[in-house]
Write a protein that holds these residues in place. Structure first.
Motif, PDB file in Angstrom:
ATOM      1  N   THR A  29       0.843  -1.192   0.000  1.00  0.00           N
ATOM      2  CA  THR A  29       0.000   0.000   0.000  1.00  0.00           C
ATOM      3  C   THR A  29       0.878   1.241   0.000  1.00  0.00           C
ATOM      4  OG1 THR A  29      -1.764  -1.161   1.159  1.00  0.00           O
ATOM      5  CG2 THR A  29      -1.807   1.229   1.265  1.00  0.00           C
ATOM      6  N   THR A  31       0.889   5.750  -1.466  1.00  0.00           N
ATOM      7  CA  THR A  31       0.088   6.929  -1.772  1.00  0.00           C
ATOM      8  C   THR A  31       0.505   7.521  -3.116  1.00  0.00           C
ATOM      9  OG1 THR A  31      -0.158   7.418   0.568  1.00  0.00           O
ATOM     10  CG2 THR A  31      -0.542   9.238  -0.948  1.00  0.00           C
ATOM     11  N   THR A  79      -8.532   4.331  -3.319  1.00  0.00           N
ATOM     12  CA  THR A  79      -9.536   5.214  -2.739  1.00  0.00           C
ATOM     13  C   THR A  79      -8.900   6.582  -2.482  1.00  0.00           C
ATOM     14  OG1 THR A  79      -9.010   4.424  -0.516  1.00  0.00           O
ATOM     15  CG2 THR A  79     -10.895   3.399  -1.611  1.00  0.00           C
ATOM     16  N   LYS A  81      -7.897   9.231  -0.129  1.00  0.00           N
ATOM     17  CA  LYS A  81      -7.608   9.294   1.307  1.00  0.00           C
ATOM     18  C   LYS A  81      -7.801  10.713   1.840  1.00  0.00           C
ATOM     19  CE  LYS A  81      -3.248   8.848   2.644  1.00  0.00           C
ATOM     20  NZ  LYS A  81      -1.951   8.273   2.960  1.00  0.00           N
ATOM     21  N   GLU A  82      -7.419  11.714   1.028  1.00  0.00           N
ATOM     22  CA  GLU A  82      -7.513  13.104   1.472  1.00  0.00           C
ATOM     23  C   GLU A  82      -7.645  14.021   0.272  1.00  0.00           C
ATOM     24  OE1 GLU A  82      -5.090  15.288   4.761  1.00  0.00           O
ATOM     25  OE2 GLU A  82      -3.962  15.523   2.895  1.00  0.00           O
ATOM     26  N   CYS A 132     -14.094  12.642   2.057  1.00  0.00           N
ATOM     27  CA  CYS A 132     -13.887  11.754   0.913  1.00  0.00           C
ATOM     28  C   CYS A 132     -14.928  10.642   0.922  1.00  0.00           C
ATOM     29  CB  CYS A 132     -12.496  11.145   0.961  1.00  0.00           C
ATOM     30  SG  CYS A 132     -11.183  12.372   0.870  1.00  0.00           S
ATOM     31  N   SER A 134     -16.166   6.752  -0.294  1.00  0.00           N
ATOM     32  CA  SER A 134     -15.443   5.480  -0.284  1.00  0.00           C
ATOM     33  C   SER A 134     -15.440   4.823  -1.660  1.00  0.00           C
ATOM     34  CB  SER A 134     -16.064   4.532   0.752  1.00  0.00           C
ATOM     35  OG  SER A 134     -17.433   4.331   0.443  1.00  0.00           O
ATOM     36  N   LYS A 171      -4.968   6.477  -1.808  1.00  0.00           N
ATOM     37  CA  LYS A 171      -4.405   5.285  -1.181  1.00  0.00           C
ATOM     38  C   LYS A 171      -4.511   4.149  -2.206  1.00  0.00           C
ATOM     39  CE  LYS A 171      -5.248   1.958   2.484  1.00  0.00           C
ATOM     40  NZ  LYS A 171      -6.243   1.525   3.463  1.00  0.00           N
TER      41      LYS A 171
END
Length: 177
Positions: A29, A31, A79, A81-82, A132, A134, A171
């Protein structure tokens, strides 16, 4: 007695497998960051929805995938994330003029979906974090470009154009093989 021992061993193996899968997901995982500047023109009517034109965003995802030892076909979950909006100019402007903001993403091949929003804005800060959704964004980030559509409603007029920077943090989780 042997059955009880087998159950304990089975539970231990299942626990180890579950823990190791989540650890593998953490390792795979990372970013992906993107940024775009929006220009909100002065003279907008109060309580009327407006769309802010946004240029196509060229993704750097293939480079990010490569830097994280993966490739697009191994990406399994993306997804947002921010999503942070910051006023660039005028320097003394705050988001007190804004009532709501909703942001949508699309590509030439994929339908538009909402990715972030904030309603009933009541702040005197020059940056805000949107809520955000989902939504799964795999195909949007794998695309070479995507488009953002920003819809706003203002609660006061302003006499000068406002430049806003949108910073997005996605993410990304990839499969190991």
């Amino acid at each position: 007695m042997k059955t009880k021992k087998n159950i304990v061993i089975g539970m231990a193996i299942l626990s180890l497998f579950t823990i190791s899968c989540s650890e593998v997901d953490k390792l795979l995982t990372f970013t992906v960051s993107d940024e775009v500047t929006l220009k909100i023109n002065s003279g907008l009517s109060v309580d009327t929805p407006f769309e802010i034109p946004t240029p196509d965003i060229t993704t750097n995802s293939s480079e990010e995938f490569k830097n994280n030892n993966t490739k697009a076909d191994l990406v399994k979950d993306v997804t947002l994330k921010e999503l942070k909006l910051s006023i660039v100019s005028p320097a003394d402007k705050t988001f007190s003029f804004l009532k709501s903001v909703h942001m949508y993403i699309s590509t030439t091949n994929d339908n538009e979906i909402e990715v972030a929003y904030l309603d009933n804005i009541s702040t005197t800060a020059n940056s805000i974090n949107l809520t955000c959704t989902s939504q799964k964004l795999d195909q949007y980030i794998k695309a070479s470009t995507y488009k953002l559509r920003t819809a706003i409603v203002t609660k006061e007029t302003f006499g000068q154009n406002i430049e806003v920077k949108a910073n997005m943090q996605f993410k990304v989780t990839a499969d190991p093989f």
